[in-house]
Design a protein around this motif. Structure first.
Motif, short mmCIF file in Angstrom:
data_model
loop_
_atom_site.label_atom_id
_atom_site.label_comp_id
_atom_site.label_asym_id
_atom_site.label_seq_id
_atom_site.Cartn_x
_atom_site.Cartn_y
_atom_site.Cartn_z
N GLY A 394 3.64 8.30 16.58
CA GLY A 394 4.87 7.52 16.52
C GLY A 394 4.74 6.17 15.86
N TYR A 395 3.66 5.95 15.13
CA TYR A 395 3.44 4.66 14.49
C TYR A 395 3.17 4.85 13.00
CZ TYR A 395 2.90 2.94 19.26
OH TYR A 395 3.10 2.62 20.58
N ALA A 396 4.06 5.52 12.31
CA ALA A 396 3.89 5.77 10.88
C ALA A 396 3.73 4.46 10.13
CB ALA A 396 5.09 6.55 10.35
N ASN A 397 2.74 4.45 9.24
CA ASN A 397 2.43 3.26 8.42
C ASN A 397 2.11 2.03 9.27
OD1 ASN A 397 2.95 4.69 5.97
ND2 ASN A 397 5.15 4.45 6.38
N GLY A 398 1.71 2.26 10.53
CA GLY A 398 1.31 1.16 11.39
C GLY A 398 2.47 0.38 11.97
N ARG A 399 3.70 0.81 11.68
CA ARG A 399 4.86 0.06 12.16
C ARG A 399 4.90 0.07 13.69
NH1 ARG A 399 7.56 2.75 7.91
NH2 ARG A 399 8.31 4.30 9.42
N ASP A 400 5.21 -1.06 14.24
CA ASP A 400 5.41 -1.24 15.69
C ASP A 400 4.13 -1.12 16.51
OD1 ASP A 400 8.16 -1.55 15.28
OD2 ASP A 400 8.45 0.63 15.33
N LEU A 401 2.97 -0.95 15.87
CA LEU A 401 1.72 -0.93 16.63
C LEU A 401 1.26 -2.38 16.74
CD1 LEU A 401 -0.44 0.59 18.10
CD2 LEU A 401 -1.60 1.03 15.94
N THR A 402 1.73 -3.02 17.78
CA THR A 402 1.48 -4.46 17.95
C THR A 402 0.79 -4.72 19.29
OG1 THR A 402 3.66 -4.77 18.94
CG2 THR A 402 3.49 -5.06 16.54
N GLY A 403 0.41 -5.96 19.49
CA GLY A 403 -0.19 -6.36 20.76
C GLY A 403 -1.68 -6.14 20.85
N LEU A 404 -2.28 -5.63 19.77
CA LEU A 404 -3.72 -5.41 19.77
C LEU A 404 -4.43 -6.65 19.24
CD1 LEU A 404 -3.93 -1.79 18.27
CD2 LEU A 404 -3.63 -2.49 20.66
N SER A 405 -5.67 -6.87 19.69
CA SER A 405 -6.50 -7.94 19.16
C SER A 405 -7.96 -7.55 19.35
CB SER A 405 -6.21 -9.28 19.85
OG SER A 405 -6.55 -9.20 21.23
N ILE A 406 -8.83 -8.16 18.56
CA ILE A 406 -10.27 -7.92 18.68
C ILE A 406 -10.90 -9.11 19.38
CG2 ILE A 406 -12.44 -7.59 17.44
CD1 ILE A 406 -10.84 -6.32 15.16
N LEU A 407 -11.48 -8.86 20.54
CA LEU A 407 -12.15 -9.90 21.33
C LEU A 407 -13.65 -9.83 21.05
CD1 LEU A 407 -11.76 -12.01 23.69
CD2 LEU A 407 -12.40 -10.14 25.21
N TYR A 408 -14.27 -10.98 20.79
CA TYR A 408 -15.72 -11.00 20.56
C TYR A 408 -16.29 -12.30 21.09
CZ TYR A 408 -14.50 -14.00 16.59
OH TYR A 408 -14.00 -15.02 15.81
N GLU A 427 -5.68 -2.68 5.62
CA GLU A 427 -5.62 -1.96 4.34
C GLU A 427 -5.29 -0.49 4.52
OE1 GLU A 427 -8.62 -0.57 0.69
OE2 GLU A 427 -9.31 -2.02 2.20
N HIS A 428 -5.95 0.17 5.43
CA HIS A 428 -5.83 1.63 5.54
C HIS A 428 -4.71 2.09 6.46
CE1 HIS A 428 -9.46 1.88 3.24
NE2 HIS A 428 -10.20 1.34 4.19
N LEU A 429 -4.31 1.25 7.43
CA LEU A 429 -3.31 1.67 8.41
C LEU A 429 -2.07 0.80 8.44
CD1 LEU A 429 -5.70 2.42 11.44
CD2 LEU A 429 -4.85 4.03 9.73
#
Length: 563
Positions: A394-408, A427-429
């Motif tokens: 349900g996230y074609a072309n990455g649309r609406d896939l939000t709220g993620l982050s990379i913790l390090y 680039e890819h998603l």
């Protein structure tokens, strides 16, 4: 100042042996505390430690350890079997939230005791809340009564007994082929019961047993039984160890003191080493370009070693995110998509520059006899399949896939890997993932509370058996930072625990790892190649091994300036 000086990149989380899980914590604690048996990672064999001998029953379930009578604590007290029993009981208490508690579940009655204690604490806290306004003395008495009951329950139900001061008998739930490996692990080391009890109290509000954390960093209070004692410690600066004059095997200790300099910035660490302020740097960061730059210089003091460790990214697999929103990463399709969009070859060639082996499996190949990881289930680099999976979810072309982050955690070059993966996902998603860098203690706290979406991670094997990796991902394990849970995976681990035929046991563990690879609770990136700095002409007696475990008591530094 010290006979051997080495650089460590991180401040310690714990020196309490029952709570330790990070490798740099173990490195110090293993010089302060000695278990029943010691695993020699160079020779890949066990040797006697506090126990001079042991035997196991014909059915493989009862182990009897005979302690040396000459073994003493750093204050001169004898080390007794009761000290081991006390330490193992500490590790089994849910009060301390120890990461490796499950290791002790191999002991008869241990898991049932752990859950019994959880229920007792929950009941106590319910009663405490209902009796709001109760006097502090009454609350303390009630908490002490629950603790007394807990000690009696442990003695009644858990298979650890001490027939005398020098004998420890351990009854297991089932035969455990690798039990000596566990007995050699830091969680199973003893603590000095008398001094720890002085630093411990029962909390009248929660009923939990709490040990003052400053005990473990106080040279005037901490009592040790290993080759060294704690002489001095300054937070985020250094740890100084001095030879323990009461150590039973002190003739093997070839230096009088060890200084650990804690320097989080890699360039400052390199400057300190090159200016003579340290003899060894045992964790040159390999996520940054520094290690590759050192290798390119063909320096004689640069050493490399392929090690039994894997670098990866955790995905938070819980149904909801910390803010209460539905968690897209609970969907295996999204986890696989993110993993498929990572070009690992480019990562090790152009970012780390060390060309580390790509991690096709969680368990590095070739490090455990009889175990062949299921590489056929690995996730490669396939952006097209990744985009298809995102669209299916349900996230074609990455649309609406939000709220993620990379913790390090900062200071080790992890941001360069994070930046590269961030760019790959963009680039890819078409997915934008911000970066969050925190110092190591704050980072660790976020992991333990599952307060992240994606986080940098690594895992080194603790003992030479597949379970040292696979148990980490069991439901509810203290090291399962992903919060991932899979009933079939858990069932296979349970079957393997009961299987005495080694070939069939390894086959079950391969099936479990295959599920792990298909489900992708972690995006595996590469297997570690560690880089170390020391001058072999000056630093003698130091031996590398694939498990990244260092024993410094046999090290001598020739002509040390000891600045």
């Amino acid at each position: 100042e010290a006979d051997v000086r080495f650089i460590s990149s991180s401040e310690h989380n714990y020196l309490d042996p029952q709570k330790i899980s990070w490798l740099h914590d173990s490195r110090i604690a293993e010089h302060l505390f000695e278990p029943l048996v010691v695993y020699d990672f160079d020779a890949m064999e066990h040797r006697p430690g506090v126990a001079e001998s042991w035997e196991v029953s014909d059915d493989g379930r009862v182990w009897t350890f005979h302690l040396r009578r000459e073994v003493k604590w750093s204050n001169g007290d004898p080390v007794t079997a009761q000290d081991f029993l006390y330490a193992w009981r500490r590790a089994l208490l849910p009060d301390s939230a120890a990461d490796y508690t499950r290791m002790l579940f191999t002991i008869e009655g241990a898991q049932a005791f752990f859950h019994w204690r959880q229920e007792q604490l929950a009941q106590f806290q319910q009663v405490r809340q209902a009796a709001d306004g109760q006097s502090s003395d009454a609350a303390q008495d009630a908490a002490e009564a629950v603790w007394q009951l807990t000690q009696e329950e442990f003695a009644r139900s858990v298979g650890v007994t001490t027939p005398d001061d020098h004998t420890l008998v351990v009854r297991l739930e089932r035969p455990v082929p690798y039990f000596l490996d566990l007995a050699a692990f830091i969680t199973f080391t003893p603590v000095h019961r008398a001094s720890v009890e002085q630093a411990t109290h029962v909390d009248p509000n929660t009923g939990m047993v709490r040990t003052d954390p400053t005990y473990w960093s106080d040279p005037n209070r901490l009592v040790c039984n290993g080759p060294y004692r704690l002489a001095d410690r300054r937070f985020k600066e250094y740890v100084l160890l001095k030879a323990n004059e009461h150590y039973w095997n002190r003739q093997t200790v070839r230096n009088g003191s060890i200084l650990e300099r804690i320097i989080s910035d890699p360039q400052n660490a390199l400057l300190t080493y090159q200016s003579g302020g340290a003899d060894l740097w045992l964790d040159v960061p390999t996520a940054s370009s520094l290690a590759a730059d050192l290798l390119a210089q063909n320096r004689a003091d640069v050493h490399t070693q392929a090690v039994a460790g894997t670098y990866f990214y955790n995905f938070n697999c819980l149904p909801t995110l910390p803010d209460g929103r539905a968690n897209p990463l609970a969907d295996v399709r999204i986890r696989r998509a993110l993993s498929l969009a990572i070009d690992r070859e480019a990562l090790v060639k152009h970012v780390t520059g060390l060309n580390q082996p790509i991690a096709e499996t969680f368990i590095p190949p070739g490090v455990i006899a009889q175990y062949d990881p299921p590489a056929q289930e690995s996730v490669g680099f396939d952006p097209q399949q990744a985009r298809e999976l995102l669209a299916e979810a349900g996230y074609a072309n990455g649309r609406d896939l939000t709220g993620l982050s990379i913790l390090y955690n900062t200071g080790q070059g992890h941001e360069r890997v994070a930046q590269a993966i961030q760019a790959m996902w963009e680039e890819h998603l078409g997915v934008s993932v911000p970066l969050e860098g925190l110092e190591v203690n704050a980072f660790k706290d976020r992991l333990k509370s599952h307060n992240f979406t994606i986080s940098r991670a690594s895992w080194f094997g603790d003992y030479p058996d597949p379970t040292t990796w696979l148990d980490k991902m069991a439901t509810g394990d203290g090291n399962n930072d992903c919060g991932w849970s899979n009933a079939q995976y858990d069932a296979l681990l349970a079957q393997a625990r009961q299987e005495m035929d080694q070939d069939r046991r390894m086959a079950l563990l391969r099936q479990a790892e295959a599920i792990l690879l298909r489900e992708q609770p972690m995006a595996l990136l590469y297997q570690y190649v560690n880089v170390y700095l020391w001058d072999a002409d000056r630093v003698q007696g130091l031996r590398m091994n694939p498990w990244a475990r260092w024993r410094l008591e046999g090290v001598v530094v020739q002509g040390a300036s000891n600045k």
